[in-house]
Structures are given as C-alpha cells and as structure tokens.
Enzyme design. Structure first.
Site, PDB file in Angstrom:
ATOM      1  N   CYS A   1      52.678 -72.934  71.377  1.00 51.61           N
ATOM      2  CA  CYS A   1      53.255 -73.954  72.287  1.00 51.61           C
ATOM      3  C   CYS A   1      54.022 -75.006  71.493  1.00 51.61           C
ATOM      4  CB  CYS A   1      52.159 -74.622  73.133  1.00 51.61           C
ATOM      5  SG  CYS A   1      51.359 -73.502  74.285  1.00 51.61           S
TER       6      CYS A   1
ATOM      7  N   ASP B   1      48.621 -88.402  70.461  1.00 46.77           N
ATOM      8  CA  ASP B   1      47.973 -87.215  71.006  1.00 46.77           C
ATOM      9  C   ASP B   1      46.862 -86.810  70.043  1.00 46.77           C
ATOM     10  OD1 ASP B   1      47.150 -84.717  71.814  1.00 46.77           O
ATOM     11  OD2 ASP B   1      49.141 -83.818  71.834  1.00 46.77           O
TER      12      ASP B   1
ATOM     13  N   GLN C   1      43.882 -82.499  68.642  1.00 49.53           N
ATOM     14  CA  GLN C   1      43.389 -81.734  67.498  1.00 49.53           C
ATOM     15  C   GLN C   1      42.605 -82.586  66.509  1.00 49.53           C
ATOM     16  OE1 GLN C   1      43.462 -78.589  67.481  1.00 49.53           O
ATOM     17  NE2 GLN C   1      44.945 -78.220  69.114  1.00 49.53           N
TER      18      GLN C   1
ATOM     19  N   LYS D   1      38.508 -79.234  73.804  1.00 49.14           N
ATOM     20  CA  LYS D   1      38.713 -79.040  72.370  1.00 49.14           C
ATOM     21  C   LYS D   1      37.624 -79.737  71.541  1.00 49.14           C
ATOM     22  CE  LYS D   1      43.738 -78.615  72.858  1.00 49.14           C
ATOM     23  NZ  LYS D   1      43.931 -77.188  72.518  1.00 49.14           N
TER      24      LYS D   1
ATOM     25  N   HIS E   1      53.513 -80.431  70.282  1.00 44.13           N
ATOM     26  CA  HIS E   1      53.171 -79.452  71.311  1.00 44.13           C
ATOM     27  C   HIS E   1      54.136 -79.641  72.487  1.00 44.13           C
ATOM     28  CE1 HIS E   1      50.774 -77.611  74.568  1.00 44.13           C
ATOM     29  NE2 HIS E   1      50.061 -77.014  73.644  1.00 44.13           N
TER      30      HIS E   1
END
Length: 404
Positions: free
Chosen positions: A361, A197, A200, A223, A120
């Site tokens: 993104c 990260d 997700q 999220k 991202h």
C-alpha cells in the site's frame, strides 16, 4: 530481555499458534490476538452487551464505564494531557479522513500540505483530494535509495504557507524510524500542524505525545494485538475544540430541536453513533498485555531478532536488504535478484511461512525506487530466533528449486 522460556509462555497466550503450524511474519499488516483480548470481547457480548451513554440500567452503566476506562488507559499509555484528547475511530484511515475533513475550511489555494514519499496510501489520498478540492499544493519530502527522508530538501519545502505535515512515525515499507521530533519542532516554527501516523510504532516504541509535541497522533488497535475496526486519534484539546463535527447522530449532542442542535464537547462531539465497544474493550486488554511485558523490553527483544534476521539473510547471494543500516524497528524488506517477490511469497507459503509481498500500500515509494515490490517480514513479541532459522532454511530450499 525475554528468555527463551518467557517467549514460549507468551506464545501460548495466542490461540492461533496452538491450532496452526505457521510462522507468522506479517505483523506489520496485523498482529495476532492473545486469549485475553478474544475472551474479553466474548465475555462482553455474552454477559454485558448494552449501548453506552444511553441508559441508566446496570448493563448500560457497565458498558459506559468500560469505554471510559479504555479511554483513560490510552491517555496514560501515550501520555496525553487530557482524556478529552482521545477520540475513538474505526482505524487509522478514518482518523486521517476525520482530520482532513475538519481542517478543510482552514486550507486555501495559497497554502500547502507536506507528506513524504514513503507514506501509506491512507496518508496520501486524503491529502491529494483535499489539495485538489481547495486548489492548494501538496508537497512531498523525497527519500534516498534506502528510503530515508531527505532532510535538506524538507527544510526547503516548508514555508509560512504550510498548513499541515502528515508523516509516519515508522514507515510500513522498510521500518525506518523517521526523525519526527525534529520535524515537529521545525514545523511548529512555521505554525504548521503536525499529524503523526503511529500505526507501525505504537506496539514497538514508547510514545509520549507531550514530549513529541505533535498536534495529532493516530494508530489502529489491530496492529497492537487488539481487534480490527477500532482506532485512536489523539489531538491537542485546543485544536480539537475548534473542529466541527465529523459525523452527526446520536451521542454527540447536548440538545436537539427541529430548528437547532447544540453539540456536546469533547470527546463526544467527534464520536457520533454507537461505538465499537467490543473493540474498545479488546483494545484495553491489548494495552494491558503490552504494558504487562513493557514496551521497552518488547522493543529490545524485537531489535535482537531483527538484527539476527539481517545477519543471517545477508549471507544469501543476490539479496538486497533495504535500509538495514538505517534506524529501523521490527520490519525487514528485501528482494533477491532474478525472482519476483510474489512468486517467492507463494512458495514460502507452501512451507507454512506467512510473509507480505508486493508494494505494501505504498506504490509511490516503490515506483520511485523502480521496484515492483519487496518481500517484507515483520516481527512481534511472539516471534523467535528458531522461526527465523526455519525461514532462512526454507528460503534456501525455495531458491534451490528456482535455480537461483
């Protein structure tokens, strides 16, 4: 596995589905919020609003207790070793920028940072800026045509001069679950720090940061059925202890004179100013929601509907489904020959279906694959097989109108 009746009951907990006739397949961008999250935020502002770590009256004590309860529950949720390793930020983007700022002095022109081609933008730009400012090198792990990491090249990229690797647990473009445990193990052989990260992954996969042995793990509340504007940074205490303050102000000091300031210890040293307490309270309720239904059961259910979506969409002529044979989670990206993803997204919107279109993104990976973007559908606990059927039938109608 959840039954049809259980999913119906779960859906009733989300007010947006009572008010709008919508099929929401944009969960990778942000999830919807259950009543318990919304009500907790409203209740706080109506009945207990006060600043934290400032006052000894009962409102201030209540607010402080809510903040620390949430910190403790997040520690448990990701199995951090210490509550001091949980830092509240405004989101994943700020968490990455905080780490980039705090390791600035550790990077020299002889060293390098490694990211992947499928990151991202928020996990690319801070490292570009840091590398340029320090005249260091930014290396990129390439991917294959399906978006999977090229591990052979990765093993050649990392060296004794690698200071940090920063990589997504699950890619937001194609939902690929990266082999992060192996990457972390290799990186640590070279004494490199590892930032994961988890944006997700956090509401779809069981996370155990001690088992992963990552140095940093970051994610955003919005999220995972929580509010926007609040994020969590996990970092190993021995590393965070060495970090300088990222921002300076109230709440992160022990003593201030006009000549010298003594900073607090963790976690407060990295949490200057008034926190987004309503967001933190909402995050705690979102955690409770996930724990109540079990992350493992959620993953099993989402995998079931993802496989069903892949199966039914594979019947469409000219469709290209990305990474369908990879180890993927709740995200499905595709294109259809001769049709622009933006046009398709607009037409599906006319049928009450919310999907994501474009480059998500993540322009570098789209440019690498020589595509202008994809249609991305992403699932959450409240999505159903019936919604996928409606989506499929609507897609067929749209394609018929377009003569595809």
């Amino acid at each position: 596995m959840f039954s049809y009746e259980e999913i119906k009951k779960i859906r009733k907990q989300f007010p947006i589905f009572k008010k709008k006739n919508i099929i929401y397949f944009d969960n990778a961008a942000t999830t919807q919020k259950p009543f318990k999250v919304i009500n907790a935020i409203t209740k706080y502002y109506c009945n207990f609003n006060s600043n934290v770590n400032r006052s000894f009256h009962f409102l201030g004590q209540f607010s402080t207790n809510c903040l620390e309860l949430s910190r403790n529950n997040i520690q448990s949720f990701i199995n951090a070793k210490s509550r001091e390793e949980i830092i509240f930020t405004s989101g994943t983007t700020e968490s990455i920028n905080l780490i980039a700022f705090c390791i600035y002095t550790l990077i020299t022109k002889y060293e390098n940072i490694i990211i992947s081609h499928s990151e991202h933008h928020s996990n690319i730009i801070p490292w570009q800026v840091l590398s340029q400012n320090k005249n260091a090198k930014l290396k990129v792990i390439p991917v294959n045509s399906e978006g999977e990491l090229n591990i052979r090249i990765w093993n050649k990229l990392i060296t004794k001069n690698t200071k940090l690797i920063s990589i997504s647990h699950v890619t937001n473009t194609f939902g690929i679950i990266n082999p992060i445990k192996n990457l972390i193990k290799t990186a640590h052989k070279y004494n490199s720090l590892v930032l994961i990260d988890g944006s997700q992954a956090i509401s779809h996969i069981t996370i155990d940061v001690q088992n992963l042995d990552c140095d940093f793990y970051i994610f955003s509340s919005h999220k995972m059925y929580g509010p926007t504007g609040i994020g969590i940074l996990y970092g190993k205490k021995k590393i965070l202890d060495k970090f300088p303050p990222y921002k300076c102000g109230g709440g992160m000091i022990e003593k201030v004179t006009l000549k010298k300031t003594i900073f607090s210890g963790l976690p407060f040293k990295l949490e200057a100013g008034t926190p987004n307490l309503a967001g933190i309270i909402g995050t705690n309720k979102a955690l409770n929601f996930i724990v109540n239904y079990s992350i493992r059961k959620i993953n099993t259910y989402e995998t079931k509907i993802l496989k069903y979506a892949i199966k039914i969409l594979s019947n469409i002529k000219g469709i290209k489904i990305y990474s369908k044979n990879s180890n993927i989670t709740n995200i499905l990206s595709f294109n259809i020959e001769k049709i622009n993803s933006f046009d398709l997204g607009k037409l599906l919107n006319n049928h009450g279906i919310a999907v994501r279109t474009g480059k998500h993104c993540a322009q570098p990976i789209m440019d690498y694959l020589k595509i202008n973007g994809t249609i991305r559908i992403s699932f959450a606990i409240y999505n159903t097989i019936e919604e996928i059927d409606i989506f499929y039938n609507s897609l067929i109608k749209v394609l018929y109108i377009l003569n595809i």
